[in-house]
Write an enzyme that holds these catalytic residues in place. Structure first.
Site, PDB file in Angstrom:
ATOM      1  N   ASP A   1      43.103  31.389  44.509  1.00  0.00           N
ATOM      2  CA  ASP A   1      42.383  30.228  43.999  1.00  0.00           C
ATOM      3  C   ASP A   1      42.888  28.919  44.585  1.00  0.00           C
ATOM      4  O   ASP A   1      44.082  28.736  44.819  1.00  0.00           O
ATOM      5  CB  ASP A   1      42.481  30.183  42.469  1.00  0.00           C
ATOM      6  CG  ASP A   1      41.756  31.348  41.816  1.00  0.00           C
ATOM      7  OD1 ASP A   1      40.588  31.560  42.173  1.00  0.00           O
ATOM      8  OD2 ASP A   1      42.353  32.037  40.983  1.00  0.00           O
TER       9      ASP A   1
ATOM     10  N   GLU B   1      31.344  35.198  34.751  1.00  0.00           N
ATOM     11  CA  GLU B   1      32.655  35.581  35.278  1.00  0.00           C
ATOM     12  C   GLU B   1      33.685  34.749  34.524  1.00  0.00           C
ATOM     13  O   GLU B   1      33.695  33.524  34.619  1.00  0.00           O
ATOM     14  CB  GLU B   1      32.712  35.321  36.778  1.00  0.00           C
ATOM     15  CG  GLU B   1      33.971  35.836  37.439  1.00  0.00           C
ATOM     16  CD  GLU B   1      34.032  35.503  38.925  1.00  0.00           C
ATOM     17  OE1 GLU B   1      35.131  35.581  39.491  1.00  0.00           O
ATOM     18  OE2 GLU B   1      32.986  35.149  39.508  1.00  0.00           O
TER      19      GLU B   1
END
Length: 263
Positions: free
Chosen positions: A60, A49
């Site tokens: 995030d 990823e």
């Protein structure tokens, strides 16, 4: 069959779960992140990823936000991220690569051009966290038409009413977010997560991988035991942020991969 589909089929035949590892493209610079990326398959990673740095990474936590800031400071862009993937592909034509990021850089690049460029660079799938199913016309459908898997996130708040919408046009795998919150926060509970994964799998044959809150080889093994795979990002990115050599980072990745594959 995409590289992602082929990888899950291969692992299923071997009775193993998939280990998906995340790194931020360009962190701390393109050369260093490419060195780590090239070493991931030998460290036991099944699917890579690859994060695309963005100025407002809302999903995030601090660890990956800082990685994005380092990458942006090193002049990393979406175009350079695709170039990095293309360079990786020169030596590895089998390991799946999933781009993870946000829609703004893709929109700026131009959707049609992005899909063409991503396919040419050897990208296999996309995770675009700020495009819900209601916006499938924007990117999901063009990506699917080009043979790119569009991987959707399901969360603890994805109830039975919402789940069919999440599964709509999803392919490759479903990324189950094991905790409420952002990346790098909290710890996942295998018993609770396992029940949720089982519920999702009643509605689809698409593999389900668990991410968020997986920090140790033991965590990885426990999560992989109740799903088709486990995703680790912040724990790896943290070591890169601390300036650890690529060899040490990859040695840590190997311990995670061993945990997943022992499940």
């Amino acid at each position: 069959m995409s590289r992602i589909d082929a990888k899950f089929a291969e692992l299923k035949a071997a009775g193993k779960s998939a280990f998906v590892s995340y790194i931020m493209a360009g962190d701390p610079n393109m050369d260093a992140s490419l060195e780590v990326m090239k070493g991931l398959p030998d460290a036991g990673v099944d699917i890579i990823e690859l994060g695309v740095p963005f100025t407002d990474p809302m999903a995030d936590g601090a660890t990956i936000q800082l990685a994005g800031q380092r990458a942006l400071a090193a002049q990393m862009t979406l175009k350079k991220t695709l170039a990095m993937a293309a360079e990786f592909r020169k030596g590895d034509d089998t390991t799946p690569i999933v781009l993870m990021g946000y829609y703004n850089p893709i929109y700026y690049h131009g959707v049609d051009q992005f899909v063409t460029d991503a396919k040419a660079a050897g990208i296999d799938g996309l995770i675009v966290v700020d495009l819900p199913p209601e916006e499938d016309d924007e990117l999901c459908l063009p990506a699917n038409a080009a043979g790119l898997n569009f991987i959707r996130l399901a969360t603890p708040t994805t109830d039975d009413k919402r789940l069919p919408k999440v599964l709509q046009n999803t392919s490759g795998f479903i990324y189950y977010v094991a905790i409420n919150g952002i990346t790098g926060s909290g710890s996942a509970n295998a018993q609770t997560v396992g029940a949720e994964v089982a519920r999702i799998k009643q509605s689809t044959d698409i593999p389900v991988c668990i991410g968020f809150g997986i920090k140790t080889p033991q965590d990885a093994q426990e999560m992989a035991a109740v799903a088709d795979g486990a995703v680790v990002g912040s724990a790896i990115v943290e070591k890169l942020g601390a300036g650890e050599p690529a060899a040490d980072v990859l040695a840590f990745v190997r311990t995670l991969a061993d945990g997943v594959h022992a499940a």
